[in-house]
Design a protein around this motif. Structure first.
Motif, mmCIF file in Angstrom:
data_model
loop_
_atom_site.group_PDB
_atom_site.id
_atom_site.type_symbol
_atom_site.label_atom_id
_atom_site.label_comp_id
_atom_site.label_asym_id
_atom_site.label_seq_id
_atom_site.Cartn_x
_atom_site.Cartn_y
_atom_site.Cartn_z
ATOM 1 N N PRO A 194 31.430 120.161 129.162
ATOM 2 C CA PRO A 194 31.782 120.140 130.590
ATOM 3 C C PRO A 194 32.957 121.065 130.885
ATOM 4 C CG PRO A 194 31.530 117.914 129.723
ATOM 5 C CD PRO A 194 31.559 118.832 128.541
ATOM 6 N N LEU A 195 32.813 121.824 131.955
ATOM 7 C CA LEU A 195 33.892 122.719 132.377
ATOM 8 C C LEU A 195 34.678 122.156 133.558
ATOM 9 C CD1 LEU A 195 32.149 126.216 132.099
ATOM 10 C CD2 LEU A 195 33.740 125.136 130.499
ATOM 11 N N SER A 196 34.275 120.989 134.051
ATOM 12 C CA SER A 196 35.005 120.336 135.142
ATOM 13 C C SER A 196 34.815 118.838 135.018
ATOM 14 C CB SER A 196 34.514 120.826 136.505
ATOM 15 O OG SER A 196 33.217 120.323 136.777
ATOM 16 N N SER A 197 35.503 118.104 135.839
ATOM 17 C CA SER A 197 35.397 116.642 135.804
ATOM 18 C C SER A 197 34.115 116.137 136.444
ATOM 19 C CB SER A 197 36.598 116.026 136.536
ATOM 20 O OG SER A 197 36.648 116.496 137.884
ATOM 21 N N THR A 198 33.399 117.023 137.134
ATOM 22 C CA THR A 198 32.197 116.599 137.850
ATOM 23 C C THR A 198 30.902 117.041 137.187
ATOM 24 O OG1 THR A 198 32.294 118.561 139.265
ATOM 25 C CG2 THR A 198 33.418 116.583 140.054
ATOM 26 N N GLY A 199 30.959 117.930 136.199
ATOM 27 C CA GLY A 199 29.723 118.368 135.581
ATOM 28 C C GLY A 199 29.944 119.450 134.547
ATOM 29 N N HIS A 200 28.834 119.874 133.955
ATOM 30 C CA HIS A 200 28.903 120.894 132.907
ATOM 31 C C HIS A 200 29.097 122.302 133.477
ATOM 32 C CE1 HIS A 200 27.155 117.596 130.515
ATOM 33 N NE2 HIS A 200 27.688 118.216 129.479
ATOM 34 N N THR A 201 28.540 122.556 134.639
ATOM 35 C CA THR A 201 28.620 123.897 135.214
ATOM 36 C C THR A 201 29.706 123.950 136.290
ATOM 37 O OG1 THR A 201 26.971 123.465 136.942
ATOM 38 C CG2 THR A 201 26.164 124.246 134.807
ATOM 39 N N VAL A 202 30.209 125.165 136.488
ATOM 40 C CA VAL A 202 31.153 125.420 137.584
ATOM 41 C C VAL A 202 30.666 126.645 138.340
ATOM 42 C CG1 VAL A 202 33.156 124.399 136.425
ATOM 43 C CG2 VAL A 202 32.625 126.825 136.090
ATOM 44 N N PRO A 203 31.026 126.780 139.599
ATOM 45 C CA PRO A 203 30.615 127.976 140.340
ATOM 46 C C PRO A 203 31.220 129.240 139.726
ATOM 47 C CG PRO A 203 31.413 126.260 141.829
ATOM 48 C CD PRO A 203 31.767 125.827 140.449
ATOM 49 N N THR A 204 30.461 130.305 139.746
ATOM 50 C CA THR A 204 30.977 131.594 139.272
ATOM 51 C C THR A 204 31.805 132.204 140.399
ATOM 52 O OG1 THR A 204 29.026 131.864 137.881
ATOM 53 C CG2 THR A 204 30.369 133.820 138.238
ATOM 54 N N VAL A 205 33.002 131.687 140.538
ATOM 55 C CA VAL A 205 33.924 132.076 141.608
ATOM 56 C C VAL A 205 35.304 132.247 140.994
ATOM 57 C CG1 VAL A 205 34.884 131.488 143.871
ATOM 58 C CG2 VAL A 205 32.584 130.734 143.280
ATOM 59 N N LEU A 206 36.023 133.274 141.445
ATOM 60 C CA LEU A 206 37.385 133.527 140.983
ATOM 61 C C LEU A 206 38.339 133.583 142.169
ATOM 62 C CD1 LEU A 206 36.822 136.328 138.315
ATOM 63 C CD2 LEU A 206 37.682 134.025 137.863
ATOM 64 N N CYS A 207 39.559 133.129 141.926
ATOM 65 C CA CYS A 207 40.623 133.232 142.929
ATOM 66 C C CYS A 207 41.850 133.826 142.256
ATOM 67 C CB CYS A 207 40.949 131.861 143.512
ATOM 68 S SG CYS A 207 42.300 131.891 144.734
ATOM 69 N N VAL A 228 37.062 130.486 130.790
ATOM 70 C CA VAL A 228 36.254 129.489 130.070
ATOM 71 C C VAL A 228 36.797 129.284 128.658
ATOM 72 C CG1 VAL A 228 33.970 128.974 129.134
ATOM 73 C CG2 VAL A 228 34.186 129.957 131.427
ATOM 74 N N ALA A 229 37.105 130.382 127.961
ATOM 75 C CA ALA A 229 37.621 130.274 126.592
ATOM 76 C C ALA A 229 38.932 129.483 126.561
ATOM 77 C CB ALA A 229 37.814 131.665 126.000
ATOM 78 N N ASP A 230 39.807 129.744 127.541
ATOM 79 C CA ASP A 230 41.075 129.009 127.596
ATOM 80 C C ASP A 230 40.849 127.537 127.928
ATOM 81 O OD1 ASP A 230 42.401 131.332 127.007
ATOM 82 O OD2 ASP A 230 43.008 131.748 129.075
ATOM 83 N N THR A 231 39.905 127.268 128.843
ATOM 84 C CA THR A 231 39.618 125.880 129.218
ATOM 85 C C THR A 231 39.081 125.088 128.032
ATOM 86 O OG1 THR A 231 39.143 126.543 131.506
ATOM 87 C CG2 THR A 231 38.274 124.418 130.775
#
Length: 458
Positions: free
Chosen positions: A33-46, A104-107
């Motif tokens: 999992p890459l977030s608390s809500t699921g395995h995927t996250v949007p491919t978005v950067l800020c 992703v690698a850091d997360t």
């Protein structure tokens, strides 16, 4: 415990998977999992103040209030000459892809306590060697030099082969219905991996966003009069519409498992629940999904492979779990497609399996060759099988070619001797002529002063 990391940076969603090593053995690839809500996250950067990036849901939340610092949809722009404006700075698309990989690698390293031993990135099937090279350079600038890149269809096939037996030379077709497009590829098993047969078919439609738009438009059409008062310039109204569209996407995904779903509508002046049945959703989606079997058949035909000769037909991407799509493909190609329980994660798992292969020393080819195993292979009589740029089997013998030697006249020694004598004679004559001319000028110069004296004697 040591682990390798597989990352899939899709057009709209990013996922990750790891494989752990216990002693001398590697375990199966599992999604992380890459977030608390699921395995995927949007491919978005800020872009944040210190110049670094945040990604996923945290970046998406900034889109309504600081949209100028948020960027999405950049994976298809890798290799374009024009960079993207993020805040006040122009940044290339390949640098943005590298930033997602770094995030992703850091997360993952933060979750597991240490970095991965190796990283494999599953990328778009449409990237050629030039785009792969640009992304590799961008990764190196971030200090990520030990990264393998594999095309998404290859990663999907590797994940399938890790669960099902695929014999040498078996052909597998992979169709991916992504967020912003569709691609289909035929691959042939060449242990330890796969090679692309023919060419990848790629198109912008159908896509997951097309289906999201259908559900969203259907809902807006039901409440057209109540929504007339919404102001697109109002940040609050925009946020409410964005949240509503997100709920439509989640309802569409739920309809793959359930006969019906409910969308919660919370807009200024309108608060209610809207029910969507699977039957209604399939009516909206069918014009888009009907294209998939035909496009897949075109890809199979371009590879000079008959549908009945395929060992497997694998559907990937979140839309692949739609029951209607599986029925349409099965009817048109007369075979049941293989769909994983989490088709949006198979590319990341396959990337992790590729990373295991790299560290296990199974693939001893040079890294620059092994990471670009997407060369188009043309099959036909007398064709040379090429895998990763190297001949796999010996080409058929060519017919003998007889070359007549060119005739060269043997040198004539007498003629050469005569030519040398003539050159020496000419040189001697030039020297003698120069001496005579010098003597004449000297004699003439000494007698010239006596002329006036002779004149005076007269």
């Amino acid at each position: 415990m040591p682990y390798v990391l597989g990352i899939h940076v899709g057009a709209t969603a990013t996922s990750a998977a790891i494989a752990r090593r216990d002693g001398g053995r590697w375990g199966a690839a599992t999604p992380l999992p890459l977030s608390s809500t699921g395995h995927t996250v949007p491919t978005v950067l800020c872009r944040v103040q210190d110049g670094s990036f945040v990604a996923g849901e945290q970046a998406s939340r900034q889109e309504l209030t600081h949209h100028e610092w948020v960027v999405r949809g950049f994976t298809r722009q890798v290799g374009d000459e024009a960079p993207l404006l993020v805040g006040s700075e122009f940044i290339s698309a390949q640098a943005l892809v590298a930033a997602v990989v770094e995030w992703v690698a850091d997360t993952v390293a933060h979750q597991l306590g240490h970095p991965a031993e190796h990283i494999t990135l599953a990328h778009s099937a449409t990237w050629g060697p030039f785009r792969v090279h640009l992304v590799r350079q961008a990764l190196a600038q971030l200090g990520l030099r030990d990264v393998t890149l594999v095309p998404e269809p290859v990663a999907v096939a590797l994940d399938y082969a890790s669960k099902q037996q695929v014999a040498e030379q078996d052909a597998v077709a992979v169709a991916n219905i992504g967020g912003t497009g569709f691609d289909a590829t035929v691959l042939r098993r060449r242990a330890p991996g796969f090679e692309v047969v023919g060419s990848t078919l790629d198109t912008d439609h159908p896509s997951g966003q097309d289906l999201d738009d259908e559900v969203f438009s259907h809902l807006l059409g039901e409440f057209d009069e109540q929504l007339d008062g919404l102001d697109a310039a109002d940040p609050g109204h925009r946020a409410a519409l964005a949240a509503l569209r997100g709920d439509c996407t989640r309802a569409k995904e739920a309809l793959s498992y359930h006969p019906g779903s409910t969308v919660r509508i919370e807009l200024p002046g309108l608060r209610t629940d809207f029910a969507v049945s699977r039957a209604r959703y399939e009516q909206l989606a069918q014009p888009h999904l009907e294209r998939v079997p035909e496009l897949l058949l075109q890809a199979v035909q371009s590879a000079a492979v008959a549908p009945e000769d395929l060992t497997a037909l694998v559907l990937a991407g979140g839309t692949a779990r739609t029951p209607l799509l599986k029925r349409l493909v099965a009817e048109r190609l007369e075979r049941t497609p293989q769909v994983d329980s989490a088709p949006e994660l198979v590319a990341a798992r396959g990337a992790a399996a590729s990373a295991v292969s790299v560290l296990s020393g199974v693939n001893e080819r040079p890294e620059s060759v092994a990471e670009t195993s997407v060369l188009v292979r043309v099959e036909g009589p007398g064709a040379l099988d090429v895998i990763d740029g190297e001949p796999e089997r010996e080409a058929p013998p060519r017919p003998p070619v007889q070359v007549e030697p060119m005739y060269l006249e043997p040198p004539d020694e007498d003629r050469q001797r005569m030519f040398k004598i003539l050159k020496l004679t000419a040189a001697a004559l030039l020297i003698i002529g120069g001496l005579v001319l010098t003597i004449v000028q000297t004699v003439g110069g000494t007698s010239a002063p006596s002329s006036p004296i002779q004149t005076q004697q007269r």
